[in-house]
Scaffold this motif. Structure first.
Motif, PDB file in Angstrom:
ATOM      1  N   UNK A 186       0.999  -1.244  -0.084  1.00 41.87           N
ATOM      2  CA  UNK A 186      -0.093   0.159   0.148  1.00 41.87           C
ATOM      3  C   UNK A 186       0.740   1.151  -0.037  1.00 41.87           C
ATOM      4  N   UNK A 187       1.734   1.129   0.839  1.00 43.04           N
ATOM      5  CA  UNK A 187       2.699   2.471   0.730  1.00 43.04           C
ATOM      6  C   UNK A 187       3.497   2.624  -0.413  1.00 43.04           C
ATOM      7  N   UNK A 188       3.996   1.300  -1.008  1.00 45.47           N
ATOM      8  CA  UNK A 188       4.581   1.370  -2.296  1.00 45.47           C
ATOM      9  C   UNK A 188       3.791   1.939  -3.296  1.00 45.47           C
ATOM     10  N   UNK A 189       2.504   1.662  -3.345  1.00 47.52           N
ATOM     11  CA  UNK A 189       1.630   2.194  -4.166  1.00 47.52           C
ATOM     12  C   UNK A 189       1.542   3.682  -4.305  1.00 47.52           C
ATOM     13  N   UNK A 190       1.286   4.092  -3.011  1.00 43.34           N
ATOM     14  CA  UNK A 190       1.411   5.773  -2.888  1.00 43.34           C
ATOM     15  C   UNK A 190       2.419   6.269  -3.412  1.00 43.34           C
ATOM     16  N   UNK A 191       3.715   5.825  -3.125  1.00 46.12           N
ATOM     17  CA  UNK A 191       4.936   6.291  -3.780  1.00 46.12           C
ATOM     18  C   UNK A 191       4.908   6.306  -5.046  1.00 46.12           C
ATOM     19  N   UNK A 248      16.057  -6.040 -20.562  1.00 49.40           N
ATOM     20  CA  UNK A 248      17.132  -5.572 -19.728  1.00 49.40           C
ATOM     21  C   UNK A 248      17.130  -4.051 -19.704  1.00 49.40           C
ATOM     22  N   UNK A 249      16.750  -3.479 -20.854  1.00 56.42           N
ATOM     23  CA  UNK A 249      16.757  -1.942 -20.900  1.00 56.42           C
ATOM     24  C   UNK A 249      15.593  -1.539 -19.912  1.00 56.42           C
ATOM     25  N   UNK A 250      14.468  -2.051 -20.082  1.00 55.55           N
ATOM     26  CA  UNK A 250      13.333  -1.726 -19.149  1.00 55.55           C
ATOM     27  C   UNK A 250      13.736  -1.712 -17.996  1.00 55.55           C
ATOM     28  N   UNK A 251      14.283  -2.784 -17.471  1.00 53.53           N
ATOM     29  CA  UNK A 251      14.931  -3.120 -15.997  1.00 53.53           C
ATOM     30  C   UNK A 251      15.628  -1.837 -15.651  1.00 53.53           C
ATOM     31  N   UNK A 252      16.748  -1.614 -16.316  1.00 56.91           N
ATOM     32  CA  UNK A 252      17.626  -0.522 -16.062  1.00 56.91           C
ATOM     33  C   UNK A 252      16.930   0.733 -15.874  1.00 56.91           C
ATOM     34  N   UNK A 253      15.943   1.053 -16.540  1.00 57.40           N
ATOM     35  CA  UNK A 253      15.222   2.391 -16.660  1.00 57.40           C
ATOM     36  C   UNK A 253      14.366   2.324 -15.495  1.00 57.40           C
ATOM     37  N   UNK A 254      13.630   1.304 -15.121  1.00 56.63           N
ATOM     38  CA  UNK A 254      12.776   1.242 -14.021  1.00 56.63           C
ATOM     39  C   UNK A 254      13.176   1.016 -12.568  1.00 56.63           C
ATOM     40  N   UNK A 255      14.557   0.288 -12.496  1.00 58.78           N
ATOM     41  CA  UNK A 255      15.231   0.112 -11.274  1.00 58.78           C
ATOM     42  C   UNK A 255      15.192   1.410 -10.158  1.00 58.78           C
ATOM     43  N   UNK A 256      15.441   2.494 -10.956  1.00 55.40           N
ATOM     44  CA  UNK A 256      15.578   3.620  -9.724  1.00 55.40           C
ATOM     45  C   UNK A 256      14.113   3.979  -9.252  1.00 55.40           C
ATOM     46  N   UNK A 257      12.920   3.887  -9.975  1.00 53.44           N
ATOM     47  CA  UNK A 257      11.677   3.893  -9.596  1.00 53.44           C
ATOM     48  C   UNK A 257      11.462   2.860  -8.614  1.00 53.44           C
ATOM     49  N   UNK A 258      11.559   1.687  -8.956  1.00 52.38           N
ATOM     50  CA  UNK A 258      11.273   0.834  -7.854  1.00 52.38           C
ATOM     51  C   UNK A 258      12.035   1.202  -6.585  1.00 52.38           C
ATOM     52  N   UNK A 259      13.575   1.428  -6.736  1.00 49.33           N
ATOM     53  CA  UNK A 259      14.115   1.807  -5.509  1.00 49.33           C
ATOM     54  C   UNK A 259      13.257   2.880  -4.713  1.00 49.33           C
ATOM     55  N   UNK A 260      12.708   4.094  -5.580  1.00 45.83           N
ATOM     56  CA  UNK A 260      12.052   5.099  -4.888  1.00 45.83           C
ATOM     57  C   UNK A 260      10.789   4.579  -4.008  1.00 45.83           C
ATOM     58  N   UNK A 261      10.047   3.705  -4.800  1.00 45.90           N
ATOM     59  CA  UNK A 261       8.769   3.241  -4.207  1.00 45.90           C
ATOM     60  C   UNK A 261       9.134   2.649  -2.804  1.00 45.90           C
ATOM     61  N   UNK A 262      10.150   1.782  -2.709  1.00 48.86           N
ATOM     62  CA  UNK A 262      10.285   1.097  -1.705  1.00 48.86           C
ATOM     63  C   UNK A 262      11.172   1.687  -0.503  1.00 48.86           C
ATOM     64  N   UNK A 263      11.428   3.081  -0.661  1.00 45.43           N
ATOM     65  CA  UNK A 263      12.278   3.703   0.171  1.00 45.43           C
ATOM     66  C   UNK A 263      11.642   3.849   1.428  1.00 45.43           C
ATOM     67  N   UNK A 264      10.516   3.927   1.598  1.00 46.43           N
ATOM     68  CA  UNK A 264       9.889   4.236   2.992  1.00 46.43           C
ATOM     69  C   UNK A 264      10.061   3.246   3.843  1.00 46.43           C
ATOM     70  N   UNK A 265      10.093   1.855   3.285  1.00 45.61           N
ATOM     71  CA  UNK A 265      10.281   0.637   3.886  1.00 45.61           C
ATOM     72  C   UNK A 265      11.200   0.421   4.801  1.00 45.61           C
TER      73      UNK A 265
END
Ligand SMILES: C[S@@+](CC[C@H](N)C(=O)[O-])C[C@H]1O[C@@H](n2cnc3c(N)ncnc32)[C@H](O)[C@@H]1O
Length: 481
Positions: A99-104, A154-171
């Motif tokens: 839920x918190x990752x969805x919000x971020x 691989x290209x998509x994963x590289x591009x999305x990895x920073x966003x993924x990290x950001x969505x998880x940052x609060x945990x």
């Protein structure tokens, strides 16, 4: 071929096929209309733009009055208090970390395609890190699906990895939650090859549009969930699988409410003339509404490979070949493709189906048409019932077509066989193009897996007669030209 495992029901076994990889084969005679797969999902995913009208726990379409929005993130909703409790209490549905990752994620205002892929990765991460036997079983099932990442993932994963990290940052456990780029790419590929698109209902499309016009919970590019997965698989269908009935098309494509990943159903390979059809029941309100079922189109002798079509049945050769190659990474060499590759442009079936369907006045007029994605064996007509034949009884015993299981992989097919097959198993409702299977073993009443229309044998024979007259007329015109 080696036998790898035998399915629990004893109907199917998994064997290795040199060209296609793992494949499901019948281990006994299966009757037309028999259910060969009935399976719960590993993962259900709601399309971001349908998040306000689709239950995140069970993928049911929700009307504006009954929906319960997640007050914490505003990015998910539930169809009932019990689904809300289940979703919050299940790590891979809508527990606190998700839920918190969805919000971020929503705050990042990414295009909807990116949001959808990131949501999938978040759910996969939740499965991996939940630490329960059930989550481990599901994550292992996900990892066992076919899919080696290409450069594109691989290209998509590289591009999305920073966003993924950001969505998880609060945990609190954010660092240990992350996955390497290679693993992300692998998961994305598996999702692309194995997820089934779940069609949106007509009402849902309207609700989603109204909600988006007002205050949308999803920012960024206004995307559409269109048919990408199988049956979309190909899209529901994978589904999966075809254009929507009129009113549900947008830009000629099906609209999806989300997608579902199933372990055994992901082993069904593609042929352009399928022998099974996929049915789902998300809106049925019955127990196990998230299960997928596959029904045999006709009798399947022991040792028959199950085959579904990853693409709509009316697509022409070039469209089918492109989809198989570009989305699923293989060149289709099935008997239908072999047959049609020998044809001239004039023989193209697509224009013929469009003409026939546009002029068709049968099934859709006769049958109540449930919303797409809702066809359910138990909900439709009486399985044994035969349809009224109109004022003039059709005398067509002499035209009784012989449609048997398709020949082996060698091909090509008899053109007459191909024509009869499509006439019989492709839904005749105008613009639908779904796949029809008998409602139950032994029944001659066929039910469409997209619009839910049923068609009796008598109606089929009338359509056959009409089609033959059409063909004869066409031949006369050609001779005159
Ligand atoms: C949903 S999976 C089907 C199960 C898969 N064979 C496995 O080993 O897990 C889809 C993949 O199966 C393979 N496949 C399916 N149908 C095929 C066909 N007609 N010809 C070649 N490969 C096929 C392709 O690799 C495709 O990306």
């Amino acid at each position: 071929m080696d036998t790898l495992t035998v399915s629990s029901g004893g109907v199917l076994e998994v064997r290795m096929n040199a060209r296609k990889g793992r494949s499901l084969y019948t281990s006994r005679l299966v009757k037309g209309g028999e259910i060969v797969i009935d399976e719960a999902p590993i993962l259900l995913l709601v399309a971001p733009e349908m998040a306000q009208s689709t239950c995140i726990a069970c993928l049911r379409a929700i009307g504006p009055k009954e929906r319960i929005e997640c007050s914490a993130c505003g990015q998910a909703c539930f169809c009932s208090p019990s689904c809300q409790v289940v979703a919050h209490g299940t790590p891979w549905l809508h527990s606190v970390p998700l839920c918190s990752a969805y919000k971020r994620l929503a705050a990042l205002c990414l295009p909807t395609d990116d949001q959808a892929q990131l949501r999938f990765l978040l759910h996969a991460l939740a499965l991996r890190h939940a630490g329960t036997p059930e989550s481990e079983r599901r994550f292992n099932a996900l990892c066992s699906l076919v899919g080696e990442p290409t450069e594109s993932e691989h290209a998509v994963a590289l591009r999305l990895a920073p966003y993924l990290k950001e969505t998880l940052a609060g945990l609190s456990a954010a660092e240990s939650l992350s996955l390497g780029e290679g693993e992300l790419a692998m998961l994305l590929r598996k999702e692309q090859l194995n997820s089934y698109g779940v069609l949106a209902s007509q009402q849902q499309v309207a609700t989603a549009a109204a909600l988006q016009t007002g205050s949308s919970g999803v920012c960024g590019r206004r995307g559409e969930a269109t048919c990408g997965g199988m049956g979309g698989a190909g899209c529901s269908t994978n589904s999966g699988e075809a254009d929507l009935p009129p009113g549900e098309r947008e830009g000629g494509e099906r609209r999806l409410r989300g997608s579902a990943i199933y372990a055994q159903a992901s082993l069904v390979n593609h042929e352009c003339l399928p022998n099974v059809a996929r049915f789902d029941f998300f809106d049925s309100g019955r127990p196990n509404s998230t299960h997928v079922t596959f029904r045999a189109l006709h009798d399947l002798p022991p040792g028959t490979e199950l085959a579904q079509s990853y693409v709509p049945l009316h697509w022409n050769l070039a469209e089918r070949q492109a989809q198989c190659r570009d989305v699923y990474g293989f060149d289709c060499t099935c008997p239908r493709c072999q047959t049609e590759s020998q044809w001239s442009d004039e023989d193209d079936v697509e224009s013929e189906w469009e003409t026939d369907s546009d002029n068709g006045d049968m099934a859709a007029d006769d049958a109540a048409v449930p919303a797409a994605g809702e066809p359910a064996t138990g909900q439709s007509r009486d399985a044994g019932a035969s349809e009224p034949c109109g004022d003039h009884e059709v005398e067509m015993q002499h035209a009784q077509p012989i449609i048997r299981a398709p020949p082996g992989e060698e091909g090509p097919l008899e053109p007459t066989y191909l024509r009869l097959f499509l006439l019989k198993y492709m839904c005749a409702a105008p613009g639908c193009f779904g796949t029809a299977a008998p409602v139950k073993p032994g029944s001659t009443l066929l039910e469409c897996n997209v619009c839910g229309c049923t068609r009796s044998e008598q109606e089929f024979l009338r359509e056959l007669e009409r089609s033959q007259q059409h063909q004869e007329q066409e031949q006369i015109w050609r001779q005159q030209l």
